[in-house]
Design a protein around this motif. Structure first.
Motif, PDB file in Angstrom:
ATOM      1  N   ASN A 219      34.705  -0.824  -7.551  1.00  0.00           N
ATOM      2  CA  ASN A 219      33.469  -0.666  -8.326  1.00  0.00           C
ATOM      3  C   ASN A 219      32.277  -1.304  -7.621  1.00  0.00           C
ATOM      4  O   ASN A 219      31.161  -1.242  -8.134  1.00  0.00           O
ATOM      5  N   THR A 220      32.508  -1.902  -6.450  1.00  0.00           N
ATOM      6  CA  THR A 220      31.449  -2.623  -5.755  1.00  0.00           C
ATOM      7  C   THR A 220      31.540  -2.367  -4.261  1.00  0.00           C
ATOM      8  O   THR A 220      32.593  -2.577  -3.654  1.00  0.00           O
ATOM      9  N   LEU A 221      30.446  -1.916  -3.675  1.00  0.00           N
ATOM     10  CA  LEU A 221      30.370  -1.735  -2.238  1.00  0.00           C
ATOM     11  C   LEU A 221      29.412  -2.776  -1.675  1.00  0.00           C
ATOM     12  O   LEU A 221      28.289  -2.913  -2.154  1.00  0.00           O
ATOM     13  N   PHE A 222      29.881  -3.542  -0.684  1.00  0.00           N
ATOM     14  CA  PHE A 222      29.010  -4.516  -0.034  1.00  0.00           C
ATOM     15  C   PHE A 222      29.165  -4.382   1.474  1.00  0.00           C
ATOM     16  O   PHE A 222      30.050  -3.662   1.968  1.00  0.00           O
ATOM     17  N   LEU A 223      28.316  -5.055   2.236  1.00  0.00           N
ATOM     18  CA  LEU A 223      28.244  -4.880   3.685  1.00  0.00           C
ATOM     19  C   LEU A 223      28.545  -6.183   4.406  1.00  0.00           C
ATOM     20  O   LEU A 223      28.235  -7.263   3.918  1.00  0.00           O
ATOM     21  N   ARG A 224      29.153  -6.047   5.569  1.00  0.00           N
ATOM     22  CA  ARG A 224      29.361  -7.181   6.467  1.00  0.00           C
ATOM     23  C   ARG A 224      28.958  -6.765   7.875  1.00  0.00           C
ATOM     24  O   ARG A 224      29.151  -5.601   8.253  1.00  0.00           O
ATOM     25  N   PRO A 225      28.441  -7.724   8.660  1.00  0.00           N
ATOM     26  CA  PRO A 225      28.136  -7.379  10.060  1.00  0.00           C
ATOM     27  C   PRO A 225      29.421  -6.987  10.797  1.00  0.00           C
ATOM     28  O   PRO A 225      30.486  -7.564  10.560  1.00  0.00           O
ATOM     29  N   ARG A 226      29.314  -6.031  11.655  1.00  0.00           N
ATOM     30  CA  ARG A 226      30.465  -5.620  12.468  1.00  0.00           C
ATOM     31  C   ARG A 226      30.566  -6.542  13.687  1.00  0.00           C
ATOM     32  O   ARG A 226      29.584  -6.708  14.422  1.00  0.00           O
ATOM     33  N   PRO A 227      31.729  -7.157  13.908  1.00  0.00           N
ATOM     34  CA  PRO A 227      31.881  -8.011  15.094  1.00  0.00           C
ATOM     35  C   PRO A 227      31.547  -7.243  16.366  1.00  0.00           C
ATOM     36  O   PRO A 227      32.013  -6.126  16.582  1.00  0.00           O
ATOM     37  N   GLY A 228      30.711  -7.841  17.162  1.00  0.00           N
ATOM     38  CA  GLY A 228      30.319  -7.165  18.396  1.00  0.00           C
ATOM     39  C   GLY A 228      29.145  -6.223  18.240  1.00  0.00           C
ATOM     40  O   GLY A 228      28.745  -5.562  19.201  1.00  0.00           O
ATOM     41  N   GLY A 229      28.613  -6.129  17.013  1.00  0.00           N
ATOM     42  CA  GLY A 229      27.462  -5.267  16.777  1.00  0.00           C
ATOM     43  C   GLY A 229      27.861  -3.879  16.338  1.00  0.00           C
ATOM     44  O   GLY A 229      29.032  -3.572  16.151  1.00  0.00           O
ATOM     45  N   GLY A 230      26.879  -3.025  16.131  1.00  0.00           N
ATOM     46  CA  GLY A 230      27.140  -1.663  15.669  1.00  0.00           C
ATOM     47  C   GLY A 230      26.884  -1.539  14.181  1.00  0.00           C
ATOM     48  O   GLY A 230      26.390  -2.474  13.526  1.00  0.00           O
ATOM     49  N   PRO A 231      27.204  -0.372  13.591  1.00  0.00           N
ATOM     50  CA  PRO A 231      26.964  -0.153  12.156  1.00  0.00           C
ATOM     51  C   PRO A 231      27.689  -1.190  11.306  1.00  0.00           C
ATOM     52  O   PRO A 231      28.796  -1.630  11.626  1.00  0.00           O
TER      53      PRO A 231
ATOM     54  N   GLU B 205      29.115 -11.265 -10.447  1.00  0.00           N
ATOM     55  CA  GLU B 205      29.991 -11.300  -9.270  1.00  0.00           C
ATOM     56  C   GLU B 205      29.484 -10.351  -8.187  1.00  0.00           C
ATOM     57  O   GLU B 205      29.525 -10.668  -6.989  1.00  0.00           O
ATOM     58  N   GLN B 206      28.985  -9.187  -8.584  1.00  0.00           N
ATOM     59  CA  GLN B 206      28.418  -8.256  -7.609  1.00  0.00           C
ATOM     60  C   GLN B 206      27.234  -8.882  -6.886  1.00  0.00           C
ATOM     61  O   GLN B 206      27.119  -8.788  -5.653  1.00  0.00           O
ATOM     62  N   ASP B 207      26.362  -9.532  -7.639  1.00  0.00           N
ATOM     63  CA  ASP B 207      25.181 -10.117  -7.013  1.00  0.00           C
ATOM     64  C   ASP B 207      25.521 -11.294  -6.110  1.00  0.00           C
ATOM     65  O   ASP B 207      24.755 -11.620  -5.197  1.00  0.00           O
ATOM     66  N   LYS B 208      26.652 -11.920  -6.340  1.00  0.00           N
ATOM     67  CA  LYS B 208      27.124 -12.936  -5.393  1.00  0.00           C
ATOM     68  C   LYS B 208      27.415 -12.295  -4.041  1.00  0.00           C
ATOM     69  O   LYS B 208      27.067 -12.844  -2.991  1.00  0.00           O
ATOM     70  N   TYR B 209      28.055 -11.128  -4.042  1.00  0.00           N
ATOM     71  CA  TYR B 209      28.298 -10.410  -2.791  1.00  0.00           C
ATOM     72  C   TYR B 209      26.990 -10.002  -2.133  1.00  0.00           C
ATOM     73  O   TYR B 209      26.823 -10.109  -0.911  1.00  0.00           O
ATOM     74  N   TRP B 210      26.052  -9.481  -2.934  1.00  0.00           N
ATOM     75  CA  TRP B 210      24.856  -8.858  -2.365  1.00  0.00           C
ATOM     76  C   TRP B 210      23.793  -9.865  -1.930  1.00  0.00           C
ATOM     77  O   TRP B 210      23.101  -9.642  -0.943  1.00  0.00           O
TER      78      TRP B 210
ATOM     79  N   ARG C 245      24.342 -15.696  -2.928  1.00  0.00           N
ATOM     80  CA  ARG C 245      24.156 -16.875  -3.777  1.00  0.00           C
ATOM     81  C   ARG C 245      25.422 -17.157  -4.592  1.00  0.00           C
ATOM     82  O   ARG C 245      26.221 -16.263  -4.850  1.00  0.00           O
ATOM     83  N   ASN C 246      25.575 -18.421  -5.024  1.00  0.00           N
ATOM     84  CA  ASN C 246      26.637 -18.791  -5.945  1.00  0.00           C
ATOM     85  C   ASN C 246      26.208 -18.509  -7.377  1.00  0.00           C
ATOM     86  O   ASN C 246      25.017 -18.339  -7.662  1.00  0.00           O
ATOM     87  N   THR C 247      27.166 -18.513  -8.300  1.00  0.00           N
ATOM     88  CA  THR C 247      26.843 -18.271  -9.713  1.00  0.00           C
ATOM     89  C   THR C 247      25.789 -19.242 -10.204  1.00  0.00           C
ATOM     90  O   THR C 247      24.867 -18.861 -10.944  1.00  0.00           O
ATOM     91  N   SER C 248      25.888 -20.507  -9.801  1.00  0.00           N
ATOM     92  CA  SER C 248      24.939 -21.532 -10.264  1.00  0.00           C
ATOM     93  C   SER C 248      23.522 -21.264  -9.769  1.00  0.00           C
ATOM     94  O   SER C 248      22.555 -21.782 -10.332  1.00  0.00           O
ATOM     95  N   GLU C 249      23.391 -20.462  -8.720  1.00  0.00           N
ATOM     96  CA  GLU C 249      22.069 -20.154  -8.174  1.00  0.00           C
ATOM     97  C   GLU C 249      21.474 -18.874  -8.767  1.00  0.00           C
ATOM     98  O   GLU C 249      20.319 -18.547  -8.469  1.00  0.00           O
ATOM     99  N   LEU C 250      22.244 -18.163  -9.574  1.00  0.00           N
ATOM    100  CA  LEU C 250      21.772 -16.911 -10.158  1.00  0.00           C
ATOM    101  C   LEU C 250      21.296 -17.131 -11.594  1.00  0.00           C
ATOM    102  O   LEU C 250      21.799 -18.017 -12.293  1.00  0.00           O
ATOM    103  N   PRO C 251      20.319 -16.354 -12.067  1.00  0.00           N
ATOM    104  CA  PRO C 251      19.728 -16.558 -13.400  1.00  0.00           C
ATOM    105  C   PRO C 251      20.610 -15.990 -14.514  1.00  0.00           C
ATOM    106  O   PRO C 251      20.245 -15.042 -15.209  1.00  0.00           O
TER     107      PRO C 251
END
Length: 327
Positions: free
Chosen positions: A112-124, A295-300, A303-309
């Motif tokens: 239900n959640t799509l998030f992004l991570r940098p690809r090691p070595g660069g690229g998409p 939880e989704q906004d933590k991925y995106w 921030r931690n839960t304590s940092e979110l409104p």
């Protein structure tokens, strides 16, 4: 309460819609999508709008009402894209297109959640899938039922056999201390499929398919119930049998807490009213919405839960519920 001006893009007339979308994205620092169908009543964009405004971010979650997976996969290549909420009918169909899955996503078999991570070595960037529905279910009980003994160390029950039911089984098994999990649905084949999948993941033996009123009467009372069915009066024989089984469980002497996952068009359901009348603590489905969204906004956002409104999100959802109840 924040007032959202979230854009809705319906891909029935693709070219005008895409032109409008590109123009809108140009005004944002980052954008995400709510990708699925029948999105008009979804509170997800409101929730995330409150978070982003609270953090001072010029971000927005855009409703993308479409069945076109290829189009979605093209749109998410945009450099300003931060992630997406994925809803029906795409929660399973998206998985083959992802580079990595979290443990929960892999074990439930739905994303239900799509998030992004940098690809090691660069690229998409790597496309990663998570399932925060399980967190929403867990936190609905943890945050609203201070006495864990009300449900932990007791049987639990899941009503329904779809994707939400799978998430409920996972959360009850992994985090909420269920000794076993009763599963009941209007369609026996749905339950068979859930049991088969959970057996592949080594916890199918803890599931009990409840098929009759007589069987329900003989079972120990559940401490936690998660209802994953629409708020419609039972019509078919299967639906009527499921309601009778549910009523038997609710009327047992020892009570517990029920999470009514249905909140569209209203979280105040007939099943919730029945449970409350029988002495159960009722948790509205909007609680699961809130905690899975946080939880989704933590991925995106990183921030931690304590940092979110979180408090502002609860206030905004409560205000929307008040509007719904007036209607």
């Amino acid at each position: 309460m924040s007032t959202t001006t979230t854009t809705t893009v319906t891909m029935q007339q693709e070219q005008p819609s895409l032109l409008h979308l590109r123009s809108h994205i140009d005004q944002l620092d980052k954008h995400g999508f709510l990708f699925g169908q029948k999105l008009t009543a979804s509170m997800s964009p409101l929730l995330h709008d409150v978070v982003y405004k609270g953090l001072g971010l010029n971000w927005e979650q855009i409703r993308l009402d479409s069945t076109d997976m290829d189009l979605f996969l093209r749109l998410i290549r945009h450099p300003k894209f931060y992630g997406a909420s994925v809803t029906m009918p795409h929660k399973v169909a998206i998985i083959p297109h992802l580079d990595e899955l979290t443990e929960e996503c892999r074990d439930v078999g739905a994303c239900n959640t799509l998030f992004l991570r940098p690809r090691p070595g660069g690229g998409p960037r790597l496309l990663c899938g998570a399932n925060t529905d399980v967190i929403g279910i867990r936190e609905s009980f943890v945050q609203n039922i201070p006495d864990r003994s009300l449900y932990a160390g007791r049987p639990a029950m899941v009503i329904g056999g779809g994707g939400a039911a799978r998430s409920a089984v996972y959360a009850l098994h992994k985090w909420l201390g269920a000794t076993c999990i009763y599963v009941a649905s209007r369609d026996a084949a749905e339950v068979d499929a859930v049991v088969a999948e959970c057996t592949q993941r080594a916890y199918g033996a803890r599931l009990v398919h409840v098929e009759t009123v007589e069987q329900a009467e003989a079972l120990e009372a559940p401490g936690a119930i998660v209802a994953c069915i629409p708020d419609f009066p039972p019509v078919s024989e299967g639906e009527k049998a499921l309601r009778r089984i549910t009523e038997v469980m609710l009327r047992k002497q020892r009570k517990g807490a029920i999470l009514e996952m249905c909140y569209n068009p209203s979280p105040y359901t007939a099943l919730g009213a029945l449970a409350e009348a029988e002495g159960w603590q009722v948790i509205l489905g909007t609680e699961a919405l809130i905690w899975q969204g946080i939880e989704q906004d933590k991925y995106w956002t990183g921030r931690n839960t304590s940092e979110l409104p979180v408090a502002q999100v609860k206030t905004a959802i409560a205000a929307r519920l008040a509007q719904i109840s007036k209607i």
